[in-house]
Design an enzyme around this catalytic site. Sequence first.
Site, mmCIF file in Angstrom:
data_model
loop_
_atom_site.group_PDB
_atom_site.id
_atom_site.type_symbol
_atom_site.label_atom_id
_atom_site.label_comp_id
_atom_site.label_asym_id
_atom_site.label_seq_id
_atom_site.Cartn_x
_atom_site.Cartn_y
_atom_site.Cartn_z
ATOM 1 N N ASP A 27 0.650 -1.164 -0.054
ATOM 2 C CA ASP A 27 0.026 -0.006 0.101
ATOM 3 C C ASP A 27 0.851 1.383 -0.093
ATOM 4 O O ASP A 27 0.455 2.244 -0.464
ATOM 5 C CB ASP A 27 -0.750 0.011 1.188
ATOM 6 N N CYS A 251 -3.367 9.549 0.423
ATOM 7 C CA CYS A 251 -4.660 9.574 0.103
ATOM 8 C C CYS A 251 -4.871 10.374 -1.198
ATOM 9 O O CYS A 251 -4.687 11.709 -0.924
ATOM 10 C CB CYS A 251 -5.612 10.067 1.235
#
Lengths: 340, 340
Positions: A27, A251
């Site tokens: 990630d 994000c």
Amino acid sequence: MSAAVNTSGVWAGAGRRIHMQEVGLRDGLQMESAFVPTEDKIALANALSDAGLAKIEVTSFTSPTAIPALKDAEVVMREITRRPGTVYTALVPNVRGAERAIESRADELNLVMSASATHNIANLRMTQEHSFAALAQVVATAQAARVAVNVSLSCVFGCPMEGEVAPEAVFGWVQRFVDLGVGGVTLCDTTGMAYPRQVAAITAAARARWPGVEFTLHFHNTRGMGLANVLAAIDAGADRFDASLGGLGGCPYAPGASGNVCSEEIVHALACMGYETGVDLAALVAAAQRLPALIGHDIPSQIAKAGPRLALHPVPADFGAIKERALAREKELAGGTRTT
Amino acid sequence: MSAAVNTSGVWAGAGRRIHMQEVGLRDGLQMESAFVPTEDKIALANALSDAGLAKIEVTSFTSPTAIPALKDAEVVMREITRRPGTVYTALVPNVRGAERAIESRADELNLVMSASATHNIANLRMTQEHSFAALAQVVATAQAARVAVNVSLSCVFGCPMEGEVAPEAVFGWVQRFVDLGVGGVTLCDTTGMAYPRQVAAITAAARARWPGVEFTLHFHNTRGMGLANVLAAIDAGADRFDASLGGLGGCPYAPGASGNVCSEEIVHALACMGYETGVDLAALVAAAQRLPALIGHDIPSQIAKAGPRLALHPVPADFGAIKERALAREKELAGGTRTT
């Protein structure tokens, strides 16, 4: 007041076991523009194994053109040193990825779809029904090979485009995957919209409804609520958390804000409170401190900057002289001299 | 398990009142190398009043040579617009500062000493006994003028040079100030060493021992535990918190790490959970967004970057086309075509 007796038990870990699952290699690195050399990825994974993480998401078996940062998935997954008891998982988007991951001896396949219809289309370019059908094939492939499956549901706590996501919608997808025989489900706060009251409610409801499923909570610190959400989930019975070394990851909807919760920050906080993560904090911080040289920029980790709370600092170089003068002035004061 | 029924009440605010106290104009700006023009400080203070903060630490009546950033203390304190119900406080180090603050119509004087003997000498260049004697004179001055007094105790949750600070030592100083008639005490985590279990225990013990004292908790986010510490304190009955606009302020012992907890992050999180702070989040964020131009650098605030959790984002520009293709592929799938 009765405050002294009413304090929640969540603040005191009392040795309770929390499983820390590292997602930084996947990630985190998939967001980086720099390609981290394969041998450095392997060394990082080995350092994370040595540090005692319960599970490590090693890589992603996606198309090398889609995510060039992880184009070396096979080599990394095959060449890491495996620590007994640690689970080595990999993200797989489809049957081809599953076959590659299984050939490379992944212990577990991690599948992703979104609890938000809009986010699923925007991010995966498939309808949710299409994603589910494709992932059902992956589950069958894994089951045939006797490899464990975990499903990560994105946007469980909100969608940056739709807003609130109904818990019933989330639980509908959980049920469909449980019906396929999936043993692990990760409830992901993909863009940092989760807040503690919601986390406690959803975690408690999920655990009550599927006591046999291994639930993981996956938070982003986009709005500064990461650790509070971890504690709310623990209070509701959760004991598995994804986190990212150095706080890597991001994000796309909040440039500049923090990404995944930071592994060493969570481990440090839980250790202070008396939880047992099995992780060697110093080894974890040492691994995090390798990152800036590999990715070419600073990392969000506060613990990498500040050290653990009892990493003490020396007194100022002239402290002896300062103290002597302070004591002399205190004496004057006792003698009656006004000093202020 | 019983998780569904055991969840702590702290995650749901249920309208409980929390008083937010802004320290950015003092604790924040005193750390900045840029001098923020007096009229901008006044405008910021007024914006914070309008946003609904319960208390605002407006400035510090220290020597202008010691803290040049706040050399305009008198003008700022006199020229702000005062909102009925808001408490305007100022830091004062000594009787001279107290006289200046009282002349400038401060509602409250905020006094500082450290619970750590070493930190008190290193930071204030006085022994603790000397500090206490000097502050006792300040308390007398304030009492003669019928102005309220709050004492901020530094290093309550640990000292960066000594390590652990015994709660008994902290409580000894609290008792001595209470004996002087001081009505408010702030328990300060000066360098971000506090952790939730400790915070819950110390807060509960302090409130039980001095139910008539107004306790404030003052946290730094140096190790990422700021919000968790706020929630642990609330769970132990606290209802007053210092926080800094934009997350200004810093920790000299952890360069690059976060400073004071960020006002808009705490207000945002508490609002999500159903606590009532009386603060208008949008107005607070707007005030924070003025800071970078005034101080010449980015601010740590995550909420200023990411917006509140339901600040939604548009779907991608080509979402219509993506969705059409996704629906077409789902149809093919239903027709039996293998797609993965």
